[in-house]
Scaffold this motif. Structure first.
Motif, PDB file in Angstrom:
ATOM      1  N   TRP A  81       1.043  -1.567  -0.226  1.00 35.13           N
ATOM      2  CA  TRP A  81       0.193  -0.124  -0.372  1.00 35.13           C
ATOM      3  C   TRP A  81       0.960   1.210  -0.282  1.00 35.13           C
ATOM      4  O   TRP A  81       2.244   1.004   0.853  1.00 35.13           O
ATOM      5  CB  TRP A  81      -0.778   0.046   1.633  1.00 35.13           C
ATOM      6  N   ILE A  82       0.473   2.148  -0.473  1.00 36.81           N
ATOM      7  CA  ILE A  82       0.886   3.590  -0.663  1.00 36.81           C
ATOM      8  C   ILE A  82      -0.077   4.903  -0.324  1.00 36.81           C
ATOM      9  O   ILE A  82      -1.341   3.914   0.000  1.00 36.81           O
ATOM     10  CB  ILE A  82       1.537   4.356  -2.059  1.00 36.81           C
ATOM     11  N   ASN A 112      -8.056   1.663 -13.208  1.00 35.74           N
ATOM     12  CA  ASN A 112      -9.735   0.959 -14.407  1.00 35.74           C
ATOM     13  C   ASN A 112     -10.681   1.936 -12.694  1.00 35.74           C
ATOM     14  O   ASN A 112     -11.728   1.786 -13.588  1.00 35.74           O
ATOM     15  CB  ASN A 112      -9.475   0.339 -14.200  1.00 35.74           C
ATOM     16  N   ASN A 113     -11.050   2.210 -11.243  1.00 33.01           N
ATOM     17  CA  ASN A 113     -12.308   1.888 -10.660  1.00 33.01           C
ATOM     18  C   ASN A 113     -12.834   0.615 -10.672  1.00 33.01           C
ATOM     19  O   ASN A 113     -14.239   1.044 -10.485  1.00 33.01           O
ATOM     20  CB  ASN A 113     -13.071   3.059 -10.632  1.00 33.01           C
ATOM     21  N   LEU A 114     -12.208   0.094 -11.089  1.00 31.80           N
ATOM     22  CA  LEU A 114     -13.258  -1.696 -11.087  1.00 31.80           C
ATOM     23  C   LEU A 114     -13.387  -2.012  -9.649  1.00 31.80           C
ATOM     24  O   LEU A 114     -13.764  -2.268  -9.367  1.00 31.80           O
ATOM     25  CB  LEU A 114     -11.812  -3.215 -11.345  1.00 31.80           C
ATOM     26  N   TYR A 119      -8.143   2.833  -4.126  1.00 32.49           N
ATOM     27  CA  TYR A 119      -6.907   2.618  -3.023  1.00 32.49           C
ATOM     28  C   TYR A 119      -6.226   2.346  -3.778  1.00 32.49           C
ATOM     29  O   TYR A 119      -6.267   1.549  -4.328  1.00 32.49           O
ATOM     30  CB  TYR A 119      -6.443   1.930  -1.280  1.00 32.49           C
ATOM     31  N   ILE A 120      -4.689   2.871  -3.586  1.00 36.88           N
ATOM     32  CA  ILE A 120      -3.038   2.499  -4.717  1.00 36.88           C
ATOM     33  C   ILE A 120      -1.825   1.507  -4.041  1.00 36.88           C
ATOM     34  O   ILE A 120      -1.843   1.444  -2.821  1.00 36.88           O
ATOM     35  CB  ILE A 120      -2.282   3.607  -4.927  1.00 36.88           C
ATOM     36  N   GLU A 121      -1.960   0.845  -3.973  1.00 37.66           N
ATOM     37  CA  GLU A 121      -0.999  -0.748  -4.156  1.00 37.66           C
ATOM     38  C   GLU A 121      -0.097  -0.401  -5.261  1.00 37.66           C
ATOM     39  O   GLU A 121      -0.687  -0.260  -6.046  1.00 37.66           O
ATOM     40  CB  GLU A 121      -1.697  -1.702  -3.736  1.00 37.66           C
ATOM     41  N   ASN A 132      -1.449   0.938  -8.929  1.00 37.66           N
ATOM     42  CA  ASN A 132      -2.814  -0.336  -9.193  1.00 37.66           C
ATOM     43  C   ASN A 132      -3.861  -0.145  -8.350  1.00 37.66           C
ATOM     44  O   ASN A 132      -3.839   0.150  -6.921  1.00 37.66           O
ATOM     45  CB  ASN A 132      -2.965  -1.616  -9.498  1.00 37.66           C
ATOM     46  N   ASP A 133      -4.697   0.332  -9.322  1.00 38.34           N
ATOM     47  CA  ASP A 133      -5.778   1.526  -7.599  1.00 38.34           C
ATOM     48  C   ASP A 133      -6.879  -0.272  -7.734  1.00 38.34           C
ATOM     49  O   ASP A 133      -7.617  -0.977  -7.899  1.00 38.34           O
ATOM     50  CB  ASP A 133      -7.028   1.897  -8.620  1.00 38.34           C
ATOM     51  N   ILE A 134      -7.355  -0.666  -6.082  1.00 37.18           N
ATOM     52  CA  ILE A 134      -7.937  -1.909  -6.069  1.00 37.18           C
ATOM     53  C   ILE A 134      -8.832  -1.055  -4.531  1.00 37.18           C
ATOM     54  O   ILE A 134      -8.985  -0.347  -3.930  1.00 37.18           O
ATOM     55  CB  ILE A 134      -7.136  -3.163  -5.325  1.00 37.18           C
TER      56      ILE A 134
END
Length: 182
Positions: A81-82, A112-114, A119-121, A132-134
């Motif tokens: 995580w960042i 992509n906001n799937l 939150y970014i990892e 990546n957004d997750i």
């Protein structure tokens, strides 16, 4: 006798768990970076970092991205995580410190906001440290379960805090970690 055995067992469990949490640390540009190898949600990681008087890492340029990525990779973790999120306004990324995100290093077709990923990892295992957004979890990637002990987070400290102070705070916040992850 039974009580002493139980107390020793608990003590060894806590010591062993703390050793697994504190993975690696280094100094870069007058900031201390600590890799914490404990799988938890982004919000729990953020709270833990703040309990240590730090914050989830903020990355301002390519050199810092490479530094943090290599630090995590040397620690043996695949993802981390960042402190970047767009949870308040979709597509508007802000660091946990309140600063706007100027530098980004998202992978192809990211963010992509799937299914509302906020939150970014970062993928440490690939070496290019793409973002990546997750979701607010660390065990799902595209619907696939991520193996245990592969996810970490990085705590950044504005000043070069001594290791003793950080470790003491880590020990006193261990109960907080357990509460946030249960």
């Amino acid at each position: 006798m039974k009580k002493i055995f139980w107390l020793i067992s608990v003590f060894l469990l806590v010591i062993n768990s703390m050793a697994l949490v504190w993975a690696h640390e280094e100094i870069f540009r007058e900031h201390r970076y600590v890799v914490v190898g404990y799988e938890m949600s982004w919000h729990a990681a953020k709270a833990h970092a703040e309990a240590l008087d730090g914050y989830l890492v903020t990355i301002g340029d390519e050199a810092e991205n490479a530094f943090v990525g290599n630090l995590v990779k040397r620690s043996g973790y695949r993802f981390y995580w960042i402190g970047l999120t767009d949870e308040v306004e979709e597509g508007h990324f802000v660091w946990v410190t309140g600063k706007e995100s100027i530098y980004t290093h998202f992978g192809v077709n990211e963010p992509n906001n799937l299914s509302n990923e906020d939150y970014i990892e970062v993928f440490a295992e690939w070496g290019n440290f793409e973002w990546n957004d997750i979701y607010d979890e660390c065990n799902r990637h595209g619907g696939h379960f991520v193996p245990p002990n592969t996810h970490a987070f990085v705590v950044e400290f504005d000043r070069i805090t001594t290791k003793v102070i950080i470790r003491r705070k880590l020990a006193t916040t261990w109960g907080v970690i357990k509460q946030l992850t249960n």
